[in-house]
Design a protein around this motif. Sequence first.
Motif, PDB file in Angstrom:
ATOM      1  N   UNK A 124      -4.209 -10.576  -3.477  1.00 36.97           N
ATOM      2  CA  UNK A 124      -3.970  -9.003  -3.728  1.00 36.97           C
ATOM      3  C   UNK A 124      -3.306  -8.793  -4.665  1.00 36.97           C
ATOM      4  N   UNK A 125      -3.073  -9.554  -5.438  1.00 33.91           N
ATOM      5  CA  UNK A 125      -2.030  -9.536  -6.156  1.00 33.91           C
ATOM      6  C   UNK A 125      -1.329  -7.937  -6.209  1.00 33.91           C
ATOM      7  N   UNK A 126      -1.803  -6.749  -7.143  1.00 31.14           N
ATOM      8  CA  UNK A 126      -0.927  -5.760  -7.495  1.00 31.14           C
ATOM      9  C   UNK A 126      -1.878  -4.668  -7.524  1.00 31.14           C
ATOM     10  N   UNK A 127      -2.996  -4.969  -7.183  1.00 33.22           N
ATOM     11  CA  UNK A 127      -4.586  -4.123  -6.991  1.00 33.22           C
ATOM     12  C   UNK A 127      -3.710  -3.214  -5.973  1.00 33.22           C
ATOM     13  N   UNK A 128      -3.149  -2.784  -5.126  1.00 32.02           N
ATOM     14  CA  UNK A 128      -1.956  -1.419  -4.195  1.00 32.02           C
ATOM     15  C   UNK A 128      -3.410  -0.594  -3.825  1.00 32.02           C
ATOM     16  N   UNK A 129      -3.103   0.783  -4.493  1.00 25.30           N
ATOM     17  CA  UNK A 129      -4.377   1.460  -3.995  1.00 25.30           C
ATOM     18  C   UNK A 129      -6.441   1.279  -3.878  1.00 25.30           C
ATOM     19  N   UNK A 130      -6.032  -0.144  -4.583  1.00 24.18           N
ATOM     20  CA  UNK A 130      -7.186  -0.707  -4.698  1.00 24.18           C
ATOM     21  C   UNK A 130      -8.051  -1.688  -3.831  1.00 24.18           C
ATOM     22  N   UNK A 131      -6.961  -1.883  -3.084  1.00 23.48           N
ATOM     23  CA  UNK A 131      -8.109  -2.993  -1.504  1.00 23.48           C
ATOM     24  C   UNK A 131      -7.511  -1.495  -0.543  1.00 23.48           C
ATOM     25  N   UNK A 132      -6.987  -0.975  -0.446  1.00 25.33           N
ATOM     26  CA  UNK A 132      -8.037  -0.217   0.588  1.00 25.33           C
ATOM     27  C   UNK A 132      -8.700  -0.048   1.077  1.00 25.33           C
ATOM     28  N   UNK A 133     -10.076  -0.009   0.392  1.00 22.93           N
ATOM     29  CA  UNK A 133     -11.597  -0.029   1.133  1.00 22.93           C
ATOM     30  C   UNK A 133     -11.501  -1.935   1.655  1.00 22.93           C
ATOM     31  N   UNK A 134     -11.250  -2.764   0.734  1.00 27.29           N
ATOM     32  CA  UNK A 134     -11.022  -4.269   1.671  1.00 27.29           C
ATOM     33  C   UNK A 134     -10.084  -4.110   3.038  1.00 27.29           C
ATOM     34  N   UNK A 135      -9.089  -3.366   2.570  1.00 25.71           N
ATOM     35  CA  UNK A 135      -7.785  -3.390   4.262  1.00 25.71           C
ATOM     36  C   UNK A 135      -8.702  -2.733   5.053  1.00 25.71           C
ATOM     37  N   UNK A 136      -9.475  -1.598   4.972  1.00 25.60           N
ATOM     38  CA  UNK A 136     -10.330  -1.129   6.303  1.00 25.60           C
ATOM     39  C   UNK A 136     -11.318  -1.767   6.831  1.00 25.60           C
ATOM     40  N   UNK A 137     -12.258  -2.460   6.467  1.00 27.38           N
ATOM     41  CA  UNK A 137     -12.801  -3.403   6.804  1.00 27.38           C
ATOM     42  C   UNK A 137     -12.174  -4.761   7.536  1.00 27.38           C
ATOM     43  N   UNK A 138     -11.109  -4.565   8.300  1.00 34.59           N
ATOM     44  CA  UNK A 138     -10.726  -5.085   9.189  1.00 34.59           C
ATOM     45  C   UNK A 138      -9.283  -4.535  10.599  1.00 34.59           C
ATOM     46  N   UNK A 184       6.176  -2.247  -5.545  1.00 34.99           N
ATOM     47  CA  UNK A 184       6.334  -2.674  -3.979  1.00 34.99           C
ATOM     48  C   UNK A 184       6.465  -1.106  -3.870  1.00 34.99           C
ATOM     49  N   UNK A 185       6.481  -0.281  -4.182  1.00 34.31           N
ATOM     50  CA  UNK A 185       6.415   1.540  -3.885  1.00 34.31           C
ATOM     51  C   UNK A 185       4.611   1.643  -3.552  1.00 34.31           C
ATOM     52  N   UNK A 186       3.876   0.985  -4.427  1.00 31.50           N
ATOM     53  CA  UNK A 186       2.531   1.341  -4.731  1.00 31.50           C
ATOM     54  C   UNK A 186       1.930   0.989  -3.266  1.00 31.50           C
ATOM     55  N   UNK A 187       2.780  -0.676  -2.808  1.00 31.31           N
ATOM     56  CA  UNK A 187       0.940  -1.257  -1.332  1.00 31.31           C
ATOM     57  C   UNK A 187       2.307   0.344  -0.192  1.00 31.31           C
ATOM     58  N   UNK A 188       3.306   0.059  -0.554  1.00 34.82           N
ATOM     59  CA  UNK A 188       4.338   0.751   0.880  1.00 34.82           C
ATOM     60  C   UNK A 188       3.192   2.571   1.018  1.00 34.82           C
ATOM     61  N   UNK A 189       2.889   2.897  -0.767  1.00 28.61           N
ATOM     62  CA  UNK A 189       2.435   4.051  -0.463  1.00 28.61           C
ATOM     63  C   UNK A 189       0.292   4.310   0.273  1.00 28.61           C
ATOM     64  N   UNK A 190       0.263   2.937  -0.307  1.00 23.07           N
ATOM     65  CA  UNK A 190      -1.019   2.607   0.109  1.00 23.07           C
ATOM     66  C   UNK A 190      -1.653   2.592   1.320  1.00 23.07           C
ATOM     67  N   UNK A 191      -0.302   1.693   2.290  1.00 20.56           N
ATOM     68  CA  UNK A 191      -0.413   2.086   3.826  1.00 20.56           C
ATOM     69  C   UNK A 191      -0.603   2.927   4.501  1.00 20.56           C
ATOM     70  N   UNK A 192       0.527   4.218   3.382  1.00 18.45           N
ATOM     71  CA  UNK A 192       1.147   4.892   4.394  1.00 18.45           C
ATOM     72  C   UNK A 192      -0.756   5.987   4.148  1.00 18.45           C
ATOM     73  N   UNK A 193      -1.077   5.606   3.045  1.00 16.51           N
ATOM     74  CA  UNK A 193      -2.407   7.047   2.838  1.00 16.51           C
ATOM     75  C   UNK A 193      -3.093   6.586   3.730  1.00 16.51           C
TER      76      UNK A 193
END
Length: 135
Positions: free
Chosen positions: A44-58, A97-106
Amino acid sequence: MKILALGIGNVMFGDEGVGVHFMKMMSENYEFSSPEHTLTFLDGGTMANHLTPIIAGYEYLIVCDCIDANGGLVGDVYFFDFEDAPNAIKWSGSAHEIEMLQTLQMMDLLGDRPKTKIIGVIPKRIEPMSFELSS
């Protein structure tokens, strides 16, 4: 069940890339098979918010990344449910780190986050232009 094992981090910053290195090592050295489940390893590198549509598929997510923890020592590994993160955990172990945390919270707000486990590693060094992990 569709399971995503997601490595987060920047491999150009030493231990900051531990999540990516760990998932790469797992996918290259172990085989996983199940008639009922699929397991996908992803850098996932440092993509954070850009991973949202990928993560949502699991249906299930395992994130490996750097963290910091009160009383933790370099190299300590923590494994916990995202919903029940220990109070000692601080999300400041890496530059993103804050970006990934924020992504999961979003994703929580949208109802898209799958059940999530965190593998958190306390890094030894985070320095620019070091492609290797510390000992």
